[in-house]
Design an enzyme around this catalytic site. Structure first.
Site, short mmCIF file in Angstrom:
data_model
loop_
_atom_site.label_atom_id
_atom_site.label_comp_id
_atom_site.label_asym_id
_atom_site.label_seq_id
_atom_site.Cartn_x
_atom_site.Cartn_y
_atom_site.Cartn_z
N LYS A 145 -7.94 1.81 3.03
CA LYS A 145 -7.13 0.98 4.33
C LYS A 145 -7.80 1.91 5.42
O LYS A 145 -8.34 1.45 6.28
CB LYS A 145 -5.94 0.91 4.16
CG LYS A 145 -5.26 -0.19 3.25
CD LYS A 145 -3.82 -0.17 3.04
CE LYS A 145 -3.57 -1.09 1.93
NZ LYS A 145 -2.05 -1.26 1.44
N GLN A 186 3.86 1.71 3.06
CA GLN A 186 3.17 1.30 1.70
C GLN A 186 4.28 1.54 0.68
O GLN A 186 4.99 2.27 0.49
CB GLN A 186 2.27 2.67 1.25
CG GLN A 186 1.22 2.40 0.10
CD GLN A 186 0.34 1.17 -0.03
OE1 GLN A 186 -0.28 1.03 1.15
NE2 GLN A 186 0.09 0.64 -0.86
N ASP A 209 1.69 -6.22 7.37
CA ASP A 209 1.85 -6.72 6.05
C ASP A 209 2.58 -8.12 5.87
O ASP A 209 2.42 -8.79 4.84
CB ASP A 209 2.63 -5.68 4.98
CG ASP A 209 1.87 -4.51 4.43
OD1 ASP A 209 0.53 -4.84 4.20
OD2 ASP A 209 2.19 -3.52 4.18
#
Ligand code: NAD
Length: 284
Positions: free
Chosen positions: A49, A93, A116
């Protein structure tokens, strides 16, 4: 009959280049990631990422905290990023190590910066049919389907898996495209009866080969989200033999995976635009 392969890489590269162009126009955009602990898979995903973010000209900040961090301290880290004007997008995460409460941590992220799309506000907006930040994997799948001009309206779509990250948001996006959607999960009886009916089949169960060739309708569009590490290497959830039966199919690897990272960048750009808009509205 051999299916058309829906490769993710070419489209993902194009999207990443488009994001890079817009980043050049908009100026500095910041993405912050938070990693709790040192899970090797998380480290690998985050590295990808950050590499993609750097390539697109985004400024990315990699916040790492120990697995033993008390929940209140982690919430404090998130609060600081929420308040940081140079940060447009935040992602924590997952999975978080025990005993941290994932729902509580996700809810602490400012919904405008929630790239997200996991915050209950963003999940609710998607459910209500006015999506803002949508989880990157299902969003990437929609882009891949659009790229291949797969018609969705009026079709029968079956999603295998009901996670908050893939299955549920995927089902909502298909519903919004006017497909008739069935969601299957671990308690579904006779999975094949459902999948065999699917014009569009999205499989996100995380079980290698759970969809066999005889469970695929001839000519169907098959999206294999699964990533399973086996002795035979990296395999999806769908038997690769389905290529001889489907009309379109995603390869594993190289199908959905590359799209996920590209859409994270697109979501970060969107977050920056949303913040700009909010600032303008605040001034009027
Ligand atoms: P998850 O474990 O949270 O959810 C799996 C879902 O599959 C559950 O809802 C469960 O009910 C369902 N399921 C499990 N066994 C089943 C069975 N036998 N029959 C029917 N349904 C069953 O996983 P997730 O986070 O949604 O991810 C699913 C898969 O997709 C994993 O392999 C994951 O690695 C992969 N994934 C890939 C990407 C990507 O970018 N390519 C992104 C996210 C997840």
């Amino acid at each position: 009959l051999t299916a058309v392969l829906m490769e993710g890489r070419p489209l993902a590269e194009r999207i990443r280049a488009e994001v890079a162009d817009e980043v050049r126009e908009l100026g500095e955009i910041g993405l912050a990631t938070v990693q709790v602990g040192e899970d090797p898979a998380s480290t690998l995903y985050l590295r990808r990422k950050h590499e993609a973010a750097a390539e697109a000209g985004l400024r990315s900040v990699d916040v790492k905290v120990p697995a033993e961090i008390p929940e209140d301290e982690l919430l404090e880290v998130v609060a600081e990023l929420n308040a940081d004007d140079s940060i447009d997008g935040i992602l924590v995460q997952l999975p978080l190590p025990e005993p941290l409460d994932e729902a509580r941590v996700i809810t602490a992220v400012d919904p405008v910066k929630d790239v997200d799309g996991f915050h209950p506000f963003n999940a609710g907006e998607l459910y209500l049919g006015r999506p803002t930040h949508v989880p990157a994997t299902p969003l990437g799948i929609m882009a891949l389907l659009a790229e291949h001009r797969i018609a969705l309206e009026g079709t029968r779509a079956v999603v295998v898996g009901r996670s908050d990250i893939v299955g549920k948001p995927m089902a909502h996006l298909l519903l919004q495209s006017n497909a008739t959607v069935t969601i299957c999960h671990s308690r579904t009886d006779e999975l094949g009866r459902h999948t065999l009916d699917a014009d569009v089949l999205v499989v996100a169960a995380g079980v290698a080969g759970i969809v066999s060739v005889d469970m695929v309708k001839s000519g169907a569009t098959v999206v294999d989200v699964g990533i399973n590490r086996t002795e035979a290497g990296l395999v999806g959830d769908v038997d690769p033999g389905a290529i001889d039966r489907a009309g379109h199919i995603t390869p594993v690897p190289g199908g959905v995976g590359p799209m996920t990272v590209a859409m994270l960048l697109a979501n970060t750009l969107r977050a920056a635009e949303l913040r700009d808009k909010a600032a303008l509205q605040g001034m009027s």
